[in-house]
Structure formats: C-alpha cells, structure tokens
Design an enzyme around this catalytic site. Structure first.
Site, mmCIF file in Angstrom:
data_model
loop_
_atom_site.group_PDB
_atom_site.id
_atom_site.type_symbol
_atom_site.label_atom_id
_atom_site.label_comp_id
_atom_site.label_asym_id
_atom_site.label_seq_id
_atom_site.Cartn_x
_atom_site.Cartn_y
_atom_site.Cartn_z
ATOM 1 N N LYS A 13 -34.592 0.268 -22.970
ATOM 2 C CA LYS A 13 -33.085 -0.076 -22.392
ATOM 3 C C LYS A 13 -33.219 -1.391 -21.490
ATOM 4 O O LYS A 13 -32.509 -2.222 -21.631
ATOM 5 C CB LYS A 13 -32.677 1.093 -21.413
ATOM 6 C CG LYS A 13 -32.621 2.581 -22.365
ATOM 7 C CD LYS A 13 -31.961 3.532 -21.562
ATOM 8 C CE LYS A 13 -32.508 3.969 -20.196
ATOM 9 N NZ LYS A 13 -33.841 4.306 -20.369
ATOM 10 N N ARG A 39 -27.439 9.496 -15.501
ATOM 11 C CA ARG A 39 -28.400 10.427 -15.801
ATOM 12 C C ARG A 39 -28.272 12.104 -16.305
ATOM 13 O O ARG A 39 -29.424 12.680 -16.518
ATOM 14 C CB ARG A 39 -29.533 10.471 -14.948
ATOM 15 C CG ARG A 39 -30.841 9.452 -14.861
ATOM 16 C CD ARG A 39 -31.451 8.996 -15.906
ATOM 17 N NE ARG A 39 -32.970 8.902 -15.757
ATOM 18 C CZ ARG A 39 -33.430 7.652 -15.337
ATOM 19 N NH1 ARG A 39 -32.462 6.434 -15.310
ATOM 20 N NH2 ARG A 39 -34.604 7.219 -15.067
ATOM 21 N N ARG A 77 -46.547 -0.742 -20.435
ATOM 22 C CA ARG A 77 -45.756 -1.508 -19.937
ATOM 23 C C ARG A 77 -46.181 -2.512 -18.591
ATOM 24 O O ARG A 77 -47.003 -1.852 -17.648
ATOM 25 C CB ARG A 77 -44.628 -0.596 -19.724
ATOM 26 C CG ARG A 77 -43.339 -0.995 -19.004
ATOM 27 C CD ARG A 77 -42.277 -0.296 -19.298
ATOM 28 N NE ARG A 77 -42.012 0.998 -18.561
ATOM 29 C CZ ARG A 77 -40.906 1.797 -18.525
ATOM 30 N NH1 ARG A 77 -39.900 1.395 -19.402
ATOM 31 N NH2 ARG A 77 -40.839 2.724 -17.771
ATOM 32 N N ARG A 83 -45.835 -0.113 -12.971
ATOM 33 C CA ARG A 83 -45.162 1.017 -12.218
ATOM 34 C C ARG A 83 -46.017 2.086 -11.630
ATOM 35 O O ARG A 83 -46.843 2.768 -12.739
ATOM 36 C CB ARG A 83 -43.826 1.257 -12.922
ATOM 37 C CG ARG A 83 -42.674 0.418 -12.852
ATOM 38 C CD ARG A 83 -41.476 0.660 -13.773
ATOM 39 N NE ARG A 83 -41.013 1.827 -13.533
ATOM 40 C CZ ARG A 83 -39.992 2.491 -14.134
ATOM 41 N NH1 ARG A 83 -39.473 1.774 -14.761
ATOM 42 N NH2 ARG A 83 -39.825 3.531 -14.045
ATOM 43 N N ARG A 116 -41.142 12.889 -16.447
ATOM 44 C CA ARG A 116 -39.924 12.188 -16.710
ATOM 45 C C ARG A 116 -39.219 12.208 -18.169
ATOM 46 O O ARG A 116 -38.104 12.578 -18.400
ATOM 47 C CB ARG A 116 -40.131 10.553 -16.619
ATOM 48 C CG ARG A 116 -40.350 10.178 -14.997
ATOM 49 C CD ARG A 116 -41.055 8.809 -15.116
ATOM 50 N NE ARG A 116 -40.206 7.820 -15.350
ATOM 51 C CZ ARG A 116 -40.810 6.417 -15.906
ATOM 52 N NH1 ARG A 116 -41.999 6.381 -15.843
ATOM 53 N NH2 ARG A 116 -39.858 5.703 -16.317
HETATM 54 P P1 AMP Z 1 -36.053 4.069 -14.335
HETATM 55 O O1 AMP Z 1 -36.558 2.823 -13.929
HETATM 56 O O2 AMP Z 1 -34.566 4.215 -15.055
HETATM 57 O O3 AMP Z 1 -36.970 4.846 -15.424
HETATM 58 O O4 AMP Z 1 -35.845 5.064 -13.079
HETATM 59 C C1 AMP Z 1 -36.947 5.392 -12.272
HETATM 60 C C2 AMP Z 1 -36.745 6.485 -11.390
HETATM 61 O O5 AMP Z 1 -35.664 6.229 -10.684
HETATM 62 C C3 AMP Z 1 -36.485 7.586 -12.135
HETATM 63 O O6 AMP Z 1 -37.588 8.342 -12.576
HETATM 64 C C4 AMP Z 1 -35.586 8.490 -11.077
HETATM 65 O O7 AMP Z 1 -36.537 9.193 -10.036
HETATM 66 C C5 AMP Z 1 -34.965 7.302 -10.304
HETATM 67 N N1 AMP Z 1 -33.606 7.042 -10.900
HETATM 68 C C6 AMP Z 1 -33.104 6.111 -11.658
HETATM 69 N N2 AMP Z 1 -31.922 6.264 -12.250
HETATM 70 C C7 AMP Z 1 -31.560 7.390 -11.573
HETATM 71 C C8 AMP Z 1 -30.237 8.102 -11.809
HETATM 72 N N3 AMP Z 1 -29.195 7.716 -12.504
HETATM 73 N N4 AMP Z 1 -30.064 9.223 -10.958
HETATM 74 C C9 AMP Z 1 -31.366 9.979 -10.286
HETATM 75 N N5 AMP Z 1 -32.339 9.364 -10.372
HETATM 76 C C10 AMP Z 1 -32.464 7.990 -10.861
#
Ligand code: AMP
Length: 215
Positions: free
Chosen positions: A14, A90, A129, A162, A173
């Site tokens: 994404k 989410r 990544r 990360r 996740r």
């Molecule tokens: P991502 O970079 O989108 O994979 O997000 C990394 C982490 O941020 C996730 O594993 C969640 O802990 C938190 N996170 C990101 N977006 C959301 C969301 N919309 N709602 C809740 N937690 C989020």
C-alpha cells in the site's frame, strides 16, 4: 476533496503504491496512518507515547487516537486534491468515523482499492523491507533495492528496518488484519466502492493497475 482508501494486509504494498502515485501527481496526497503514528512516537508527543506499546506489539492503537490525526489531515487538505488514505480505516468502527469525518468536511470517499496478496508472500516481503527514516521512501532488499546498498536513493540517509517487521510481530499483525481489517472488504463492497488489484508483480505494474482502478 476525494478520498481513496487503500486496503490490504501489512506488506501488501500500500505504502509503495501510494508514494509512487503521489510523486507523479501533485493533486494526490499520500496519508499513511502508520507514518503519522511513527512520527508522533519519534517526536514523543502525548499521542506517540500512548501509541508506542500498541505498535511494538503489533496491536491497533485506540481508534480515537488515530482518528483525530486523520481528521486533522482531512480538514487541512486542499479541496481539489485526492487523498490516498493508507492504513486507515483498520476496522469497522474506524470506517464509521471516516464516513462522519468526510461528511463534516465535505469530502467524498470515491473508492476503496484492495491490494490482494496471499499471506505466504507477505512474510518474505516484510522481512526484506527497508525504509528511509528521513524521507520515508520504501525499499526491498530483493524486489526494490536501492542503488547503493543500505542507502536511500532520494536523500542519501541510511535505511532502517522497522521494529515491528520482525517475524513474531508480523504474525500478530496479520492476525489483526484478518480479524479486524478484512471485514472492511465486505463493507466497502456492499457500499459499491470496492475495487481489487492483484498485488503480485512489479511495483510499477501494480501502481498502474491501482491508478486505473481508482479512476
Ligand atoms: P502500518 O505502517 O500501517 O503497518 O502501521 C503500523 C502500526 O501502527 C500498526 O501495526 C498499528 O499498531 C498502528 N496503526 C496504524 N494505523 C492504524 C489504525 N488505523 N488504527 C490503529 N492502529 C494503527
């Protein structure tokens, strides 16, 4: 203002797709909830302090916390722009919050595009990544390597992995994705907004398929 929602598992591409499209079109704005949260954690803001433990455990942060950040971005976006919303909503509660935010700010959710990638491919992708901590450019050691190993092509900063990209957290996740985020596919399908693109293949081809799907 238009909002296009990017749906897909962690590691589905994404962020890569949204960053590519946004860099080619100034009217497209990439807003990543994960980047907003990582920024808040790095700056040590109250929201960042609250979010940190959830993120490190691969859990979702509380809805209200991330919803406020997104609402601020929606409210301040130029009216002739399209926001590529990556990582939010989410879960179904966040989808309702987004509907309300859009209504209040006169924005229209024009599509929800799912980037479809099987779980077994996700693990490989996430392990390789790498991200630039400064300009947020994304790379993969095999599929999308930087010109010079470990260094960002765009700004020359040393790339990092990360913290939550380790295998144990990735498993958590993905479980969170299937239980909480995947129901959004049905939700947006019922609303007539769902498009699906195949997330396997070269990044350029996926970005182009995405661009056609959101048009
Ligand atoms: P991502 O970079 O989108 O994979 O997000 C990394 C982490 O941020 C996730 O594993 C969640 O802990 C938190 N996170 C990101 N977006 C959301 C969301 N919309 N709602 C809740 N937690 C989020």
């Amino acid at each position: 203002m238009n909002i296009v929602i990017l749906l897909g598992a962690p590691g589905s591409g994404k962020g890569t797709v949204a960053a590519r499209l946004a860099s080619a079109d100034p009217k497209l704005q990439h807003v990543s909830s994960g980047d907003l949260l990582r920024g808040a954690v790095a700056q040590g803001t109250p929201a960042g302090v609250e979010a940190k433990a959830f993120m490190e455990a691969g859990k979702l942060v509380p809805d209200g916390l991330i919803a406020r950040m997104i609402a601020d971005r929606v409210a301040s976006a130029p009216s002739d722009s399209t926001m590529l919303l990556d990582g939010f909503p989410r879960n179904l509660a966040q989808a309702d919050i987004l509907d309300k935010t859009a209504r209040e700010s006169g924005a229209k959710i024009s599509a929800a595009v799912l980037i479809d990638v099987p779980d077994e491919i996700i693990f490989d992708r996430i392990a390789g990544r790498r991200t630039c901590p400064k300009c947020k450019a994304g790379y993969h050691v095999k599929n999308l390597p930087p010109k010079k190993e470990g260094i960002c092509d765009v700004c020359g900063t040393a790339l990092v992995q990360r913290k939550d990209d380790n295998p144990e957290t990735v498993k958590d996740r993905l479980a969170v994705y299937h239980s909480q985020t995947e129901p959004l596919v049905k939700h947006y399908s019922a609303a007539g907004l769902l498009r699906t693109v195949d997330g396997n293949g070269a990044a350029d081809a996926i970005a182009e398929a995405f661009r056609m799907a959101m048009a």
